[in-house]
Enzyme design. Structure first.
Site, PDB file in Angstrom:
ATOM      1  N   GLY A   1      37.961  36.565  87.779  1.00  0.00           N
ATOM      2  CA  GLY A   1      38.301  36.837  86.465  1.00  0.00           C
ATOM      3  C   GLY A   1      37.802  37.873  85.484  1.00  0.00           C
ATOM      4  O   GLY A   1      38.093  38.197  84.318  1.00  0.00           O
TER       5      GLY A   1
ATOM      6  N   THR B   1      33.961  29.910  91.610  1.00  0.00           N
ATOM      7  CA  THR B   1      33.749  30.991  92.720  1.00  0.00           C
ATOM      8  C   THR B   1      35.070  31.326  93.324  1.00  0.00           C
ATOM      9  O   THR B   1      36.169  30.493  93.293  1.00  0.00           O
ATOM     10  CB  THR B   1      32.935  30.550  93.858  1.00  0.00           C
ATOM     11  N   ASP B   2      35.366  32.466  93.713  1.00  0.00           N
ATOM     12  CA  ASP B   2      36.547  32.841  94.532  1.00  0.00           C
ATOM     13  C   ASP B   2      36.584  32.398  95.963  1.00  0.00           C
ATOM     14  O   ASP B   2      37.598  32.148  96.468  1.00  0.00           O
ATOM     15  CB  ASP B   2      36.721  34.202  94.390  1.00  0.00           C
TER      16      ASP B   2
ATOM     17  N   LYS C   1      32.566  36.418  93.724  1.00  0.00           N
ATOM     18  CA  LYS C   1      32.871  36.317  92.420  1.00  0.00           C
ATOM     19  C   LYS C   1      33.414  37.496  91.650  1.00  0.00           C
ATOM     20  O   LYS C   1      33.248  38.423  92.339  1.00  0.00           O
ATOM     21  CB  LYS C   1      31.806  35.454  91.665  1.00  0.00           C
TER      22      LYS C   1
ATOM     23  N   SER D   1      39.349  29.788  85.468  1.00  0.00           N
ATOM     24  CA  SER D   1      40.020  28.686  85.299  1.00  0.00           C
ATOM     25  C   SER D   1      39.326  27.437  85.460  1.00  0.00           C
ATOM     26  O   SER D   1      39.199  26.076  84.838  1.00  0.00           O
ATOM     27  CB  SER D   1      41.538  28.460  86.104  1.00  0.00           C
TER      28      SER D   1
ATOM     29  N   GLU E   1      28.408  37.347  84.630  1.00  0.00           N
ATOM     30  CA  GLU E   1      27.900  36.232  85.353  1.00  0.00           C
ATOM     31  C   GLU E   1      26.888  36.353  86.570  1.00  0.00           C
ATOM     32  O   GLU E   1      26.099  35.537  86.621  1.00  0.00           O
ATOM     33  CB  GLU E   1      29.233  35.965  86.382  1.00  0.00           C
TER      34      GLU E   1
END
Length: 262
Positions: free
Chosen positions: A105, A91-92, A102, A35, A111
């Site tokens: 998604g 990044t998460d 990461k 997102s 990535e």
């Protein structure tokens, strides 16, 4: 209008707006997935449309590639361009050393390949992604479908010998079916809660047969751009050792991202 966005969406927006300032005309840019990265892609489209910039994007997923084409960014494969000037991705999680988790998604393999094929990696985030120690967000591990349950058991056995708080793994689903990556692989999410030695964990995970790649991005991020809902950003440059605070001007008529909120 930006006033219609939630505080988190506004934070992602201003981070993306600031991050694309690193992009110059003619650059080959790696395009992240998720997102936050979607907002960045829209900002690149604005540069192409309004400023006439020539940008070649290498997307990390089919959905990012589709979005990039929709907003006017030329998309090529990594094999076409061989090397990238810059990658911008979300990044998460990030820790004080700019190590990342990461893969939320589902595009962690692409990535990581794209990020390591870049002269510079700029990561965009909001303040909720900051942690003192990695591990609060589940760690994604991409595995081949063949024998995945055996791979899962081997991973859980390995975790019993490492300094982590949780040791369970779960198969990621998309509805009632297993989630599939763009390479057709599966993802196991490791619920670790705390990762005391991420470098050791990354090395050991990738030695397990069946594991393709893991979502630990260590010593890859060069610049972290943290956006806030009030329009301010914090820019951390690990190579220069600097932390700068700035403000991104956001027009109230700006509605680039209303339609891509998730």
């Amino acid at each position: 209008m930006t006033a219609e966005l939630s505080p988190i969406d506004r934070a992602k927006y201003v981070a993306a707006r600031r991050a694309v300032e690193y992009v110059e005309d003619g650059m080959r840019v790696g395009l992240g997935t998720g997102s936050t990265a979607a907002w960045m892609v829209r900002c690149l489209g604005e540069l192409v449309r309004d400023e006439g910039m020539q940008i070649t994007g290498v997307a990390t997923s089919t959905r990012t590639a589709d979005l990039a084409r929709d907003v006017g960014v030329t998309v090529k494969t990594l094999d076409d361009v061989r090397w990238l000037d810059l990658t911008i991705d979300g990044t998460d999680e990030y820790d004080p050393n700019l190590n990342l988790i990461k893969g939320g998604g589902g595009a962690l393999l692409h990535e990581k390949v794209v990020a390591t094929a870049s002269d510079q990696m700029v990561v965009i985030a909001d303040p909720t992604k900051q942690v003192d120690t990695l591990g609060a967000f589940p760690l994604p591990v991409e595995v081949i479908p063949f024998g995945w349950q055996t791979t899962k058991a081997l991973i859980e056995e390995m975790l019993s010998n490492l300094d982590v708080l949780g040791r369970s793994a779960s198969l990621r689903l998309s509805g009632a079916e297993p989630f599939r990556t763009d390479e057709g692989n599966l993802i196991l999410d490791l619920h670790l809660r705390r990762i005391a030695q991420p470098a050791q964990l990354s090395l050991v995970l990738n030695q397990i047969p069946g594991v393709v790649e893991n979502g630990l991005f260590l010593d890859i991020c060069d610049v972290l751009v943290i956006g806030n809902a009030d329009g301010t950003v914090e820019v951390r440059d690990i190579n220069n050792g600097t932390i700068e605070h700035e403000r991104v001007d956001v027009a109230e008529t700006d509605n680039l991202f209303v339609e891509v909120k998730e």
